[in-house]
Motif scaffolding. Structure first.
Motif, PDB file in Angstrom:
ATOM      1  N   GLU A  55       0.823  -1.199   0.000  1.00  0.00           N
ATOM      2  CA  GLU A  55       0.000   0.000   0.000  1.00  0.00           C
ATOM      3  C   GLU A  55       0.862   1.255   0.000  1.00  0.00           C
ATOM      4  OE1 GLU A  55      -3.597  -1.871   2.642  1.00  0.00           O
ATOM      5  OE2 GLU A  55      -2.237  -0.372   3.449  1.00  0.00           O
ATOM      6  N   ASP A  56       0.242   2.295  -0.399  1.00  0.00           N
ATOM      7  CA  ASP A  56       0.943   3.576  -0.370  1.00  0.00           C
ATOM      8  C   ASP A  56       1.323   3.967   1.041  1.00  0.00           C
ATOM      9  OD1 ASP A  56      -0.603   5.444  -3.079  1.00  0.00           O
ATOM     10  OD2 ASP A  56       0.978   3.944  -2.986  1.00  0.00           O
ATOM     11  N   ARG A  57       0.546   3.512   1.928  1.00  0.00           N
ATOM     12  CA  ARG A  57       0.794   3.896   3.300  1.00  0.00           C
ATOM     13  C   ARG A  57       2.178   3.449   3.747  1.00  0.00           C
ATOM     14  NH1 ARG A  57       0.199   1.380   7.983  1.00  0.00           N
ATOM     15  NH2 ARG A  57      -0.757  -0.413   6.980  1.00  0.00           N
ATOM     16  N   VAL A  58       2.578   2.310   3.256  1.00  0.00           N
ATOM     17  CA  VAL A  58       3.896   1.804   3.655  1.00  0.00           C
ATOM     18  C   VAL A  58       4.980   2.733   3.144  1.00  0.00           C
ATOM     19  CG1 VAL A  58       5.478  -0.108   3.461  1.00  0.00           C
ATOM     20  CG2 VAL A  58       3.042  -0.540   3.678  1.00  0.00           C
ATOM     21  N   LEU A  59       4.784   3.195   1.945  1.00  0.00           N
ATOM     22  CA  LEU A  59       5.759   4.134   1.405  1.00  0.00           C
ATOM     23  C   LEU A  59       5.793   5.401   2.239  1.00  0.00           C
ATOM     24  CD1 LEU A  59       7.739   4.664  -0.842  1.00  0.00           C
ATOM     25  CD2 LEU A  59       5.876   5.569  -2.210  1.00  0.00           C
ATOM     26  N   ASP A  60       4.630   5.834   2.643  1.00  0.00           N
ATOM     27  CA  ASP A  60       4.580   7.012   3.501  1.00  0.00           C
ATOM     28  C   ASP A  60       5.246   6.740   4.830  1.00  0.00           C
ATOM     29  OD1 ASP A  60       1.326   8.084   2.361  1.00  0.00           O
ATOM     30  OD2 ASP A  60       3.339   8.467   1.607  1.00  0.00           O
ATOM     31  N   ASP A  61       5.031   5.570   5.348  1.00  0.00           N
ATOM     32  CA  ASP A  61       5.696   5.218   6.595  1.00  0.00           C
ATOM     33  C   ASP A  61       7.204   5.277   6.429  1.00  0.00           C
ATOM     34  OD1 ASP A  61       3.354   2.663   7.697  1.00  0.00           O
ATOM     35  OD2 ASP A  61       3.329   4.848   7.796  1.00  0.00           O
ATOM     36  N   LEU A  62       7.637   4.760   5.310  1.00  0.00           N
ATOM     37  CA  LEU A  62       9.078   4.787   5.076  1.00  0.00           C
ATOM     38  C   LEU A  62       9.585   6.211   5.051  1.00  0.00           C
ATOM     39  CD1 LEU A  62      11.768   3.614   4.199  1.00  0.00           C
ATOM     40  CD2 LEU A  62      10.939   3.606   1.867  1.00  0.00           C
ATOM     41  N   ARG A  63       8.843   7.035   4.371  1.00  0.00           N
ATOM     42  CA  ARG A  63       9.267   8.428   4.289  1.00  0.00           C
ATOM     43  C   ARG A  63       9.254   9.078   5.650  1.00  0.00           C
ATOM     44  NH1 ARG A  63       6.440  12.711   4.092  1.00  0.00           N
ATOM     45  NH2 ARG A  63       4.546  11.532   3.697  1.00  0.00           N
ATOM     46  N   HIS A  64       8.250   8.775   6.433  1.00  0.00           N
ATOM     47  CA  HIS A  64       8.188   9.352   7.772  1.00  0.00           C
ATOM     48  C   HIS A  64       9.359   8.905   8.618  1.00  0.00           C
ATOM     49  CE1 HIS A  64       3.631   9.729   7.164  1.00  0.00           C
ATOM     50  NE2 HIS A  64       4.208  10.874   6.948  1.00  0.00           N
ATOM     51  N   LEU A  65       9.618   7.638   8.548  1.00  0.00           N
ATOM     52  CA  LEU A  65      10.744   7.115   9.313  1.00  0.00           C
ATOM     53  C   LEU A  65      12.033   7.796   8.897  1.00  0.00           C
ATOM     54  CD1 LEU A  65      10.046   3.301   9.325  1.00  0.00           C
ATOM     55  CD2 LEU A  65      10.337   4.721  11.314  1.00  0.00           C
ATOM     56  N   TRP A  66      12.193   7.865   7.593  1.00  0.00           N
ATOM     57  CA  TRP A  66      13.419   8.446   7.062  1.00  0.00           C
ATOM     58  C   TRP A  66      13.570   9.883   7.513  1.00  0.00           C
ATOM     59  CZ3 TRP A  66      14.300   9.029   1.084  1.00  0.00           C
ATOM     60  CH2 TRP A  66      15.635   9.337   0.858  1.00  0.00           C
ATOM     61  N   GLU A  67      12.504  10.607   7.390  1.00  0.00           N
ATOM     62  CA  GLU A  67      12.593  12.012   7.751  1.00  0.00           C
ATOM     63  C   GLU A  67      12.799  12.180   9.247  1.00  0.00           C
ATOM     64  OE1 GLU A  67       9.083  13.667   6.146  1.00  0.00           O
ATOM     65  OE2 GLU A  67       9.909  13.882   4.132  1.00  0.00           O
ATOM     66  N   SER A  68      12.153  11.339  10.000  1.00  0.00           N
ATOM     67  CA  SER A  68      12.330  11.490  11.441  1.00  0.00           C
ATOM     68  C   SER A  68      13.761  11.188  11.833  1.00  0.00           C
ATOM     69  CB  SER A  68      11.373  10.576  12.193  1.00  0.00           C
ATOM     70  OG  SER A  68      11.731   9.225  11.995  1.00  0.00           O
ATOM     71  N   LYS A  69      14.335  10.230  11.186  1.00  0.00           N
ATOM     72  CA  LYS A  69      15.726   9.936  11.499  1.00  0.00           C
ATOM     73  C   LYS A  69      16.627  11.077  11.079  1.00  0.00           C
ATOM     74  CE  LYS A  69      15.190   5.026  11.031  1.00  0.00           C
ATOM     75  NZ  LYS A  69      15.370   4.603  12.421  1.00  0.00           N
ATOM     76  N   MET A  70      16.302  11.655   9.963  1.00  0.00           N
ATOM     77  CA  MET A  70      17.105  12.788   9.525  1.00  0.00           C
ATOM     78  C   MET A  70      17.037  13.896  10.544  1.00  0.00           C
ATOM     79  SD  MET A  70      18.523  12.161   6.685  1.00  0.00           S
ATOM     80  CE  MET A  70      19.027  13.835   6.394  1.00  0.00           C
TER      81      MET A  70
END
Lengths: 108, 427
Positions: B11-26
Motif C-alpha cells: 500500500e501507499d501507506r507503507v511508502l509514507d511510513d518509510l518516508r516518515h521514518l526516514w525524515e524522522s531519522k534525519m
C-alpha cells in the motif's frame, strides 16, 4: 549503475535503517528495499550533480592515504574547510573518494 | 517509487511510513539544522509528500518536531530559498508542500498522508488534507473526528496559539514514546498571535499552556487511504501540536522524554553495580572488624578516588580520609593520620600508602601505553566523513592536492554538500 557511495551518509543511513525497520515488521520485502536503495543511489547522484552548485576549499595535514580499487581514502588532521560564507575547522576528517570520471562508474 | 511499491502489492501507506521514518531519522540526526535556523525568519512550516525520492534530497530540510515512533508526524520546515514548492494537487502522487509560518499565520493546510501524534499518545492519521486554523484563545477543543474519515473531506485543525513548554509528564502519559511536533516559539511570534492561553488540561494541571488543536470535518478533496490509524480516545483531550523551530528545544524535549525511562534504567543498573561492589568489597562489608588485616591487600583494588564509594561503615569512612590524605601533600597526610580515629587505622594507612603510591606510579605509565594503542584502531572510526568523487589527486613529494567533486560532508552531526572541493595537505 550509480555509485553506492552515498549510502553511508546521514541521509543514506537513515533510509537504510528505515528500510530495515519496515523489513522487520514484514511490511516490505528485502528485494523491494534493495530497489529503494538503488533508486536512492540514482537520485542522490543526480541531485548532487545537478542541484548543488557550491565550492569549498580546504587545507590541512595529511595523516594517511590509501588508494585501492580506484578508491582514495584519506585521513586528514586539523583541517579548515572554507566556503565563501563560512569557515569550519575540524580535528580529523576522513575522505572517501570514488573515481569521478564519466567512463568509470561502478557500484562500490 | 510508488509504482515499484504498487507492483509489489504494497500500500501507499507503507511508502509514507518509510518516508516518515526516514525524515524522522534525519531530524534526529540534526543534520539539517541550518534550515531550521533560517526558518525562524522565514518561518515556513512544510509538510511534504514527495512522489519520488529524487525530490527528497532537497525537500527534506527541516522538521519542527518528530516522534520516535514508526508512525510519526513529519513536519518539515524548509528554507525559504531552497524549498521547491509544488502545486497542491488532488492526487496523492504529487509533492505537496505548504508553507506554514512558524509565526503562526493560519490557516494552514496539511496534505493527506500525514500522521500526527499528540502528546497524550493519540495517533491521528491524516488521510485527507487538513486545514489548521487559528482558533480564538480559550476556545475549548472540539470533539475529535470519528475514527473513519469519510472520503473527500478535509479536516480542520484549529490551533490556539500559546507558547508551549516541553512537558515530560504529559509525554510520559503517552502510551507510545514521544509527543508531537510543534512547540510554538514564545519569542519568535511576529504575526498576530494570541497571548498564551491556558487551556484546561485534565491530566496535568500544572502544565504550561499548550496549543489546542480542534479537528473538524469539512468537505473537500482527496481520497484517504483505506486504512486509518486514528485512535480517538477522549474527546475532551486536546490535541497538542507544539511547533518548535528551535532545534535545541526539540532535541532537549525529545531527549527528555526519551531518557526518562533510560535514566530509570541506568539508575537501576548503577544501583545494582554498587550493591555488587559493596558486596564484593570486604572493606565495605558489615560487621567484620578484622578488615584491617585485609586492608593492605585490598589497597590496589580500592579506587584511588575513594570518595566516590561512600560507605556507611566507619571503616569505609576511615578509608576515604586516609586516601585523601595520601593523595594530598605529605604534610596533610601527617595531619590526617594524626586525626584518624585509631592507631590501627593509621598503621594500616601506612601500609596502604605504599601500595597506593605504587598504583599511582603505574597508572601514568599505563596511560602512556594506552594513548598509543588507542590511536591506531580509532583512527578510522569516529571522525567526520566526506563522501565524494575525485577529479584529480596530485602529489609532489609530500604535498598533496585534491580536486574533489559532488561530495557530502558530515561534521559535528551536520551535513554539508559541495559540488567542487579543492584542498591541499602535507603528509
Amino acid at each position: 549503475m550509480a555509485y553506492q557511495l552515498y549510502r553511508n551518509t546521514t541521509l543514506g543511513n537513515s533510509l537504510q535503517e528505515s528500510l530495515d525497520e519496515l523489513i522487520q515488521t514484514q511490511q516490505i520485502t528485502p528485494q523491494l528495499a534493495l530497489q529503494v536503495l538503488l533508486q536512492f543511489d540514482k537520485a542522490i547522484n543526480t541531485a548532487l550533480a545537478n542541484r548543488v552548485r557550491n565550492r569549498v576549499n580546504f587545507r590541512g595535514s595529511l595523516n594517511t592515504y590509501r588508494f585501492c580499487d580506484n578508491v582514495w581514502t584519506f585521513v586528514l588532521n586539523d583541517v579548515e574547510f572554507r566556503e565563501v560564507t563560512d569557515l569550519v575547522k575540524v580535528d580529523k576528517v576522513k575522505i572517501v573518494a570514488c573515481d569521478g570520471k564519466n567512463t568509470s562508474n561502478a557500484a562500490e | 517509487m510508488r509504482e515499484l511499491f504498487l507492483d509489489e502489492g504494497i500500500e501507499d501507506r507503507v511508502l509514507d511510513d518509510l518516508r516518515h521514518l526516514w525524515e524522522s531519522k534525519m531530524m534526529q540526526s540534526k543534520a539539517l539544522e541550518d534550515f531550521r535556523k533560517n526558518n525562524i525568519n522565514s518561518s515556513n512550516f512544510v509538510l511534504q509528500l514527495p512522489a519520488s525520492y529524487t525530490h527528497n534530497d532537497q525537500d527534506m530540510t527541516v522538521k519542527a518536531r518528530t516522534t520516535f515512533n514508526k508512525v510519526s508526524a513529519s513536519v518539515v520546515i524548509p528554507t525559504s530559498q531552497k524549498v521547491q514548492s509544488y502545486p497542491v494537487k488532488t492526487t496523492s502522487e504529487t509533492v505537496a508542500t505548504f508553507s506554514l509560518p512558524a509565526g503562526l499565520t493560519y490557516p494552514v493546510q496539511i496534505p493527506a498522508g500525514v500522521t500526527l501524534q499528540t502528546a497524550s499518545g493519540q495517533l491521528y492519521k491524516v488521510n485527507v488534507p487538513v486545514v489548521v486554523t487559528q482558533a480564538p484563545a480559550g476556545q475549548q477543543p472540539l470533539t475529535h473526528p470519528a475514527p473513519k474519515v469519510p472520503q473527500s473531506q478535509m479536516l480542520h485543525i484549529r490551533v490556539s496559539t500559546a507558547p508551549v513548554q516541553k512537558d515530560p509528564p504529559m509525554i510520559s502519559n503517552a502510551a507510545v514514546s514521544q509527543a508531537t511536533a510543534v512547540t510554538l516559539p514564545p519569542k519568535t511570534n511576529t504575526a498576530p498571535i494570541q497571548e498564551p492561553v491556558l487551556p484546561p488540561q485534565p491530566p496535568t494541571p500544572p502544565t504550561p499552556p499548550t496549543p489546542q488543536i480542534d479537528v473538524e470535518d469539512e468537505d473537500i478533496l482527496e481520497t484517504p487511504s483505506p486504512e486509518l490509524e486514528t485512535k480517538t480516545e477522549d474527546c475532551d483531550q486536546p490535541l497538542n501540536l507544539s511547533m518548535n523551530p528551535s532545534p535545541a528545544h526539540v532535541l532537549d524535549f525529545q531527549m527528555n522524554a526519551n531518557t526518562t525511562d533510560i535514566d530509570d534504567l541506568l539508575k537501576e543498573v548503577i544501583e545494582k553495580e554498587r550493591e555488587k561492589v559493596r558486596y564484593l568489597d570486604p572493606t565495605k562489608a558489615d560487621d567484620d572488624l578484622g578488615l584491617d588485616l585485609d586492608y593492605g591487600a585490598l589497597a590496589d583494588i580500592v579506587q584511588l578516588d575513594g570518595a566516590a564509594d561512600n560507605s556507611e561503615e566507619e571503616v569505609g569512612a576511615l578509608e576515604e580520609n586516609d586516601f585523601l590524605g595520601m593523595i594530598n601533600a605529605e604534610a596533610i597526610r601527617a595531619l590526617q593520620e594524626g586525626d584518624s580515629d585509631g592507631l590501627s587505622s593509621s598503621s594500616d594507612s601506612d601500609g596502604a600508602e605504599d601500595e597506593l603510591a605504587h598504583v599511582e606510579d603505574e597508572d601514568p605509565l599505563n596511560s602512556g601505553d594506552d594513548v598509543v594503542e588507542q590511536d591506531i584502531p580509532n583512527l578510522f572510526d569516529t571522525e567526520n566523513v566526506i563522501v565524494c568523487q575525485y577529479d584529480k589527486i596530485h602529489r609532489s613529494k609530500n604535498r598533496w592536492k585534491f580536486h574533489l567533486k559532488d561530495g557530502v560532508m558530515t561534521y559535528g552531526g551536520r551535513d554539508y554538500v559541495f559540488s567542487k572541493a579543492v584542498g591541499e595537505a602535507e603528509w
